[in-house]
Enzyme design. Structure first.
Site, mmCIF file in Angstrom:
data_model
loop_
_atom_site.group_PDB
_atom_site.id
_atom_site.type_symbol
_atom_site.label_atom_id
_atom_site.label_comp_id
_atom_site.label_asym_id
_atom_site.label_seq_id
_atom_site.Cartn_x
_atom_site.Cartn_y
_atom_site.Cartn_z
ATOM 1 N N GLU A 118 41.722 31.757 29.123
ATOM 2 C CA GLU A 118 41.296 33.143 29.375
ATOM 3 C C GLU A 118 42.485 34.094 29.524
ATOM 4 O O GLU A 118 42.335 35.197 30.062
ATOM 5 C CB GLU A 118 40.408 33.215 30.633
ATOM 6 C CG GLU A 118 39.147 32.383 30.571
ATOM 7 C CD GLU A 118 38.108 32.879 29.563
ATOM 8 O OE1 GLU A 118 38.413 33.832 28.818
ATOM 9 O OE2 GLU A 118 37.018 32.296 29.526
ATOM 10 N N HIS A 141 39.153 34.784 38.020
ATOM 11 C CA HIS A 141 37.849 34.533 37.385
ATOM 12 C C HIS A 141 37.249 33.275 37.986
ATOM 13 O O HIS A 141 37.955 32.292 38.221
ATOM 14 C CB HIS A 141 38.053 34.345 35.871
ATOM 15 C CG HIS A 141 36.879 33.724 35.176
ATOM 16 N ND1 HIS A 141 35.631 34.310 35.150
ATOM 17 C CD2 HIS A 141 36.747 32.561 34.487
ATOM 18 C CE1 HIS A 141 34.806 33.536 34.475
ATOM 19 N NE2 HIS A 141 35.451 32.466 34.071
ATOM 20 N N HIS A 143 33.072 31.102 38.672
ATOM 21 C CA HIS A 143 31.654 31.005 38.336
ATOM 22 C C HIS A 143 30.834 31.084 39.629
ATOM 23 O O HIS A 143 30.110 30.137 39.967
ATOM 24 C CB HIS A 143 31.393 29.697 37.585
ATOM 25 C CG HIS A 143 32.219 29.545 36.337
ATOM 26 N ND1 HIS A 143 32.401 28.337 35.697
ATOM 27 C CD2 HIS A 143 32.919 30.464 35.604
ATOM 28 C CE1 HIS A 143 33.168 28.512 34.624
ATOM 29 N NE2 HIS A 143 33.505 29.793 34.558
ATOM 30 N N GLU A 171 28.235 46.120 54.365
ATOM 31 C CA GLU A 171 29.668 46.297 54.074
ATOM 32 C C GLU A 171 29.978 46.515 52.589
ATOM 33 O O GLU A 171 31.090 46.910 52.261
ATOM 34 C CB GLU A 171 30.455 45.056 54.533
ATOM 35 C CG GLU A 171 30.264 44.708 55.982
ATOM 36 C CD GLU A 171 31.211 45.451 56.889
ATOM 37 O OE1 GLU A 171 32.413 45.161 56.838
ATOM 38 O OE2 GLU A 171 30.750 46.321 57.659
ATOM 39 N N HIS A 212 27.707 33.630 33.013
ATOM 40 C CA HIS A 212 28.996 32.923 33.042
ATOM 41 C C HIS A 212 29.682 33.053 34.409
ATOM 42 O O HIS A 212 29.923 32.061 35.070
ATOM 43 C CB HIS A 212 29.895 33.471 31.920
ATOM 44 C CG HIS A 212 31.215 32.770 31.789
ATOM 45 N ND1 HIS A 212 31.861 32.588 30.592
ATOM 46 C CD2 HIS A 212 32.026 32.214 32.706
ATOM 47 C CE1 HIS A 212 32.986 31.936 30.791
ATOM 48 N NE2 HIS A 212 33.126 31.706 32.070
HETATM 49 P P1 13P Z 1 40.298 27.346 31.453
HETATM 50 O O1 13P Z 1 40.187 25.910 31.888
HETATM 51 O O2 13P Z 1 40.923 27.452 30.069
HETATM 52 O O3 13P Z 1 40.992 28.190 32.474
HETATM 53 O O4 13P Z 1 38.816 27.915 31.262
HETATM 54 C C1 13P Z 1 37.909 27.853 32.323
HETATM 55 C C2 13P Z 1 36.895 28.940 32.277
HETATM 56 O O5 13P Z 1 36.321 29.270 33.311
HETATM 57 C C3 13P Z 1 36.589 29.609 30.998
HETATM 58 O O6 13P Z 1 35.877 30.790 31.195
HETATM 59 ZN ZN ZN Z 2 34.665 30.750 33.093
#
Ligand code: 13P
Ligand code: ZN
Length: 273
Positions: A118, A141, A143, A171, A212
């Site tokens: 990413e 980033h 999930h 908050e 995602h």
């Molecule tokens: P990477 O392992 O390449 O960091 O990818 C993980 C991910 O969350 C892709 O969106």
């Molecule tokens: Zn991801």
């Protein structure tokens, strides 16, 4: 003079700690999630000979606006679960090459691994954030589970989603008064998703990737983690509220305005009635 071990630096310690916390929150299954932290040369040079480039790794997008900048990054395919116990293989310290078409590895990725897939989203987001906030240093980033779930059940309209999250925890409007952005579903790891994310990052520090996860940006690890933690908490409350039969009360727009005034923040224009 022998340099101190980089494993003792605040930035490797902080990255190890935060990836472990995120893994334990169940936001980063397997290799899910990635973090990039912008560092100053003066922070890196006590630990590394910055003329000693171990490897050069090409990138598929124009990173020239970041040329010469240093980043601590998580590796592609690497598990957040493992960063703390094995930073040398799971993290890398890179510098963006002068032409912006490659990064130079100065430390880490010892097993031959490479920066997160990413990187286009991270680097383009850093460029976008730095253009509006010269102090931005972190892009994160993950999930986050409840927020991810909410992208299947709630409108992805930015105003509707921002308002709903503000209404779920008192908050929220104080922590992200600019609201939260969304992009369409796009294949991860591409320059296209990187551009879409970065365009939104000029306006909000939080960008939702439907079905995602989430991107956050901030001045430091605490601020960025705190942003994601707050939005994820609101999404978790939403999950419970829905399970308990749906919202029967709400924080009103008047309450939200009073909150913003009291905490000295300016809510996104046009989002409150
Ligand atoms: P990477 O392992 O390449 O960091 O990818 C993980 C991910 O969350 C892709 O969106
Ligand atoms: Zn991801």
């Amino acid at each position: 003079m022998k340099k101190a071990s980089i494993k003792e630096s605040y930035f490797v310690k902080e990255m190890s700690e935060i990836t472990q916390i995120m893994y334990k929150r169940n936001w980063d299954e397997r290799n899910g999630g990635n973090i990039t932290l912008l560092l100053k040369e003066s922070e890196v040079s006590p630990y590394l000979d910055i003329t000693n480039i171990k490897r050069t790794i090409s990138v598929s997008f124009d990173a020239k606006p970041l040329a010469g900048k240093y980043f601590l990054v998580t590796g592609s395919g690497k598990y957040f679960k493992n960063v703390e116990k094995d930073p040398e293989n799971n993290l890398g310290l890179i510098r963006v090459g002068e032409k912006g078409d490659a990064v130079e590895l100065l430390w880490g990725f010892e097993d031959g691994s490479v920066p997160t897939s990413e990187l286009p989203s991270h680097f383009q987001s850093h460029i976008a954030r730095l253009s509006v906030d010269p102090e931005n240093r972190v892009v994160m980033h993950c999930h986050a589970t409840h927020l991810l779930a909410m992208t299947f059940t709630h409108s992805l309209n930015e105003k509707e989603l921002s308002r709903k999250l503000w209404q779920l925890c008192t908050e929220c409007i104080v922590v992200f008064p600019e609201g939260i952005s969304t992009i369409p579903w796009i294949v991860p790891g591409t320059n296209e998703i990187g551009k879409a994310t970065a365009d939104k990052m000029k306006e909000t520090r939080l960008v939702v990737w439907p079905y995602h996860g989430i991107y956050g940006a901030g001045k430091n690890m605490d601020e960025t983690f705190g942003l994601i933690e707050t939005v994820e908490k609101a999404a978790e409350v939403y999950t419970h509220v829905q399970a308990q039969g749906g919202m029967k009360a709400s924080i009103t727009d008047k309450n939200l305005k009073d909150l913003a005034d009291s905490f000295g923040v300016v809510p996104r224009e046009g989002y409150l009635d």
